[in-house]
Write a protein that holds these residues in place. Structure first.
Motif, PDB file in Angstrom:
ATOM      1  N   GLN A 226       0.841  -1.247  -0.089  1.00  0.00           N
ATOM      2  CA  GLN A 226       0.074   0.031  -0.033  1.00  0.00           C
ATOM      3  C   GLN A 226       0.993   1.087  -0.191  1.00  0.00           C
TER       4      GLN A 226
ATOM      5  N   ARG B 194      -6.511  -3.391  -7.047  1.00  0.00           N
ATOM      6  CA  ARG B 194      -6.889  -2.006  -6.253  1.00  0.00           C
ATOM      7  C   ARG B 194      -5.625  -1.674  -5.560  1.00  0.00           C
TER       8      ARG B 194
ATOM      9  N   ASP C 115      -5.597   2.171  -4.823  1.00  0.00           N
ATOM     10  CA  ASP C 115      -7.007   2.670  -4.269  1.00  0.00           C
ATOM     11  C   ASP C 115      -6.373   3.225  -2.821  1.00  0.00           C
ATOM     12  N   CYS C 116      -7.287   4.308  -2.741  1.00  0.00           N
ATOM     13  CA  CYS C 116      -6.840   5.186  -1.273  1.00  0.00           C
ATOM     14  C   CYS C 116      -7.364   4.193  -0.229  1.00  0.00           C
ATOM     15  N   CYS C 117      -6.823   4.290   1.010  1.00  0.00           N
ATOM     16  CA  CYS C 117      -7.190   3.694   2.188  1.00  0.00           C
ATOM     17  C   CYS C 117      -8.555   4.217   2.834  1.00  0.00           C
TER      18      CYS C 117
ATOM     19  N   VAL D 280     -12.328   0.486   2.135  1.00  0.00           N
ATOM     20  CA  VAL D 280     -11.322  -0.356   2.615  1.00  0.00           C
ATOM     21  C   VAL D 280     -11.680  -1.510   2.376  1.00  0.00           C
TER      22      VAL D 280
ATOM     23  N   LYS E  98     -13.498  -2.975  -0.176  1.00  0.00           N
ATOM     24  CA  LYS E  98     -13.148  -3.116  -1.587  1.00  0.00           C
ATOM     25  C   LYS E  98     -11.811  -3.470  -1.924  1.00  0.00           C
ATOM     26  N   LYS E  99     -10.985  -2.639  -1.263  1.00  0.00           N
ATOM     27  CA  LYS E  99      -9.281  -2.899  -1.372  1.00  0.00           C
ATOM     28  C   LYS E  99      -8.930  -3.979  -0.609  1.00  0.00           C
TER      29      LYS E  99
ATOM     30  N   SER F  72      -9.986  -7.158  -2.874  1.00  0.00           N
ATOM     31  CA  SER F  72      -9.291  -7.166  -3.990  1.00  0.00           C
ATOM     32  C   SER F  72      -7.786  -7.922  -3.502  1.00  0.00           C
TER      33      SER F  72
ATOM     34  N   CYS G 222      -2.000   5.174   6.196  1.00  0.00           N
ATOM     35  CA  CYS G 222      -2.630   3.817   5.665  1.00  0.00           C
ATOM     36  C   CYS G 222      -2.704   2.591   6.680  1.00  0.00           C
TER      37      CYS G 222
END
Lengths: 296, 191
Positions: free
Chosen positions: A151, A192, A195-197, A214, A216-217, A220, A237
């Motif tokens: 991340q 992802r 992707d943003c946290c 979160v 979704k992330k 993934s 994060c």
């Protein structure tokens, strides 16, 4: 090598085990840390930057002045600190009128912003100044057989125009991946990854929407690479990915848990640091992965 | 059928827009807002849009251009911006949508339309020098082998006084949203 350690709020108060990891890992790799006594908040986005542009830059400039007086660059393990300090410096250096205004404010406290010191992102600093090879040679424990979901964090990447430490291609970051690989781990791509946290302003404004991101992330990561560990390059994060999992489990949104560490914690562990000091304050259970690391 | 009536979106009265609003936004830092052509690259990259906040970057810009200040002040979206700057990175017109978001927040602060957490963060910044602060953190710090206080304004009263003197010269002192001049360390603030 010597740099100023810009500690930042979340690291100092929420996750001092991360602060301890920084204080262990950098000297172990030959980088001396200076405390820049009297430093303050960067300050972060929801406060001064949202109120008064010159006021934001003045607080940032005071922190820079402390580093400039010692002729040092600063490093930080927090994305928000990196972003805020890099942006305020960029504004000061590209707008002479703003710089004069800020320096007039600083004069009242006997300081001056010159623009000679830089803020460095700790992870990019490791990558550029030491390099994956040197890190590989220094570690005592290897991460063979461990899969990591990386991340990198937004503020390590954008806006690339204002950053001293930047990726060659900000939408295909490789610094954190290569640094994890230097420790012997695998750090595969997942869809992802960028992707943003959802920490920061979003979490403060609407926790449910923030946790949806979160979820979704995490899904993934879990479905695509099934990692043993999540490794972040940012303290925000770290806190978000670490704490959100408990809430999501309670709401039956996820039925798994992935341990989370900041790269500096992982590095400190691989260099031989005591786990109770550098990786002990998270909500996710890192014990099994720490045991694996110590065996490696 | 009442359901059908409810499904009709609210019609925006364009003549109700505030004239000169865009100039106010420009003066507060969004210098290039008029270069926006609503291409939506910023929206495609925005985590706020993905999370479902109604006023993400592109819509904030359009609302400002239409002078819809009250509509923006009534919604908390602008405070959910993550400052991630993807929008700035991808904007082909160099509008810097993040600056627009920040400028809009500066307007909101002038109108006292800011969230309680933001006020707490500012107060904490003034009182101890950190927007995020946990007084009980010293226990964890000691547990991991660190001094009770980090080497910041928290451990250096003179440095804190310096910071406060700076903050007293900013818009904060005119706004009066936090008490200044008298410092009192609060227990915690997590923004």
């Amino acid at each position: 090598m010597r740099v100023g350690f810009f500690v930042g709020c979340n690291t100092a108060f929420n996750r001092p085990d991360l602060e301890k990891a920084v204080r262990y890992a950098f000297p172990a790799l030959g980088v001396e840390l200076d405390d820049l006594e009297g430093q303050s908040c960067c300050p972060t986005w929801g406060t001064m930057p949202s109120i008064d542009l010159a006021g934001w830059c003045a607080v940032g400039a005071r922190n820079y002045a402390l580093a400039e007086e010692k002729n040092l660059d600063m490093i930080t393990v927090c994305g928000s600190c990196y972003g805020s300090l890099a942006e305020s410096r960029h504004k000061l250096l590209s707008d002479p009128e703003l710089k004069a205004r800020v320096n007039a404010m600083l004069k009242s406290i006997g300081r001056e912003f010159k623009g000679t010191s830089r803020i460095r992102h700790a992870i990019c600093y490791l990558y550029k100044e030491l390099g994956p090879e040197k890190i590989k040679e220094a570690v005592r424990h290897k991460l063979d057989g461990i899969t990591i979901a990386v991340q990198p964090g937004c503020h390590a990447l954008w806006p690339s125009e204002v950053y001293e430490d930047k990726e060659e291609d900000t939408f295909h970051p490789k610094v954190l991946i290569e640094l994890c690989e230097a420790l012997g781990a695998k750090a595969p791509y997942y869809s992802r990854l960028l992707d943003c946290c959802g920490m920061g302003g979003m979490r403060s404004t609407d926790m449910e929407k923030s946790f949806k991101l979160v979820e979704k992330k995490l899904n993934s990561m879990k479905e695509e690479i099934n990692p043993d560990l999540i490794v972040t390059a940012c303290s925000s994060c770290l806190i978000q990915l670490d704490t959100a999992q408990g809430f999501l489990q309670k709401d039956r949104k996820i039925n798994y848990e992935i341990p989370v560490l900041h790269y500096m914690q992982l590095l400190a562990l691989c260099l031989g640091a005591e786990p109770g000091q550098v990786a002990s304050l998270g909500k996710t259970n890192v014990q099994s992965v720490v045991n694996k690391i110590l065996e490696g | 059928m009442s359901n059908a009536a409810e499904a009709v979106p609210e019609v925006i009265n364009l003549s109700a827009g505030e004239k000169g609003f865009v100039d106010e936004i420009k003066a507060l830092g969004a210098t290039h807002i008029l270069d926006c052509i609503q291409c939506a690259k910023c929206a495609a990259a925005c985590p706020m849009a993905l999370a479902g906040f109604p006023f993400f970057n592109k819509r904030v810009i359009q609302a400002i251009l239409l002078g819809l200040k009250e509509m923006l002040l009534d919604d908390t979206s602008i405070w959910a911006c993550q400052s991630c700057n993807r929008c700035t990175e991808v904007c082909p017109r160099k509008v810097n949508p993040f600056e627009v978001m920040q400028a809009m927040r500066r307007v909101a602060v002038r109108e006292f339309a800011l969230p309680t957490l933001a006020i707490e963060g500012i107060k904490s910044l003034y009182d101890v020098g950190h927007a995020v602060y946990l007084a009980q953190a010293h226990e964890n710090r000691v547990k991991v082998g660190l001094p009770q206080k980090p080497p910041s304004t928290v451990a250096h009263p003179t440095a804190l006084r310096e910071l406060q003197a700076l903050l007293e010269q900013t818009a904060l002192s005119d706004l009066g949203i936090i008490p200044m001049g008298k410092s009192g360390v609060k227990e915690s603030c997590e923004v």
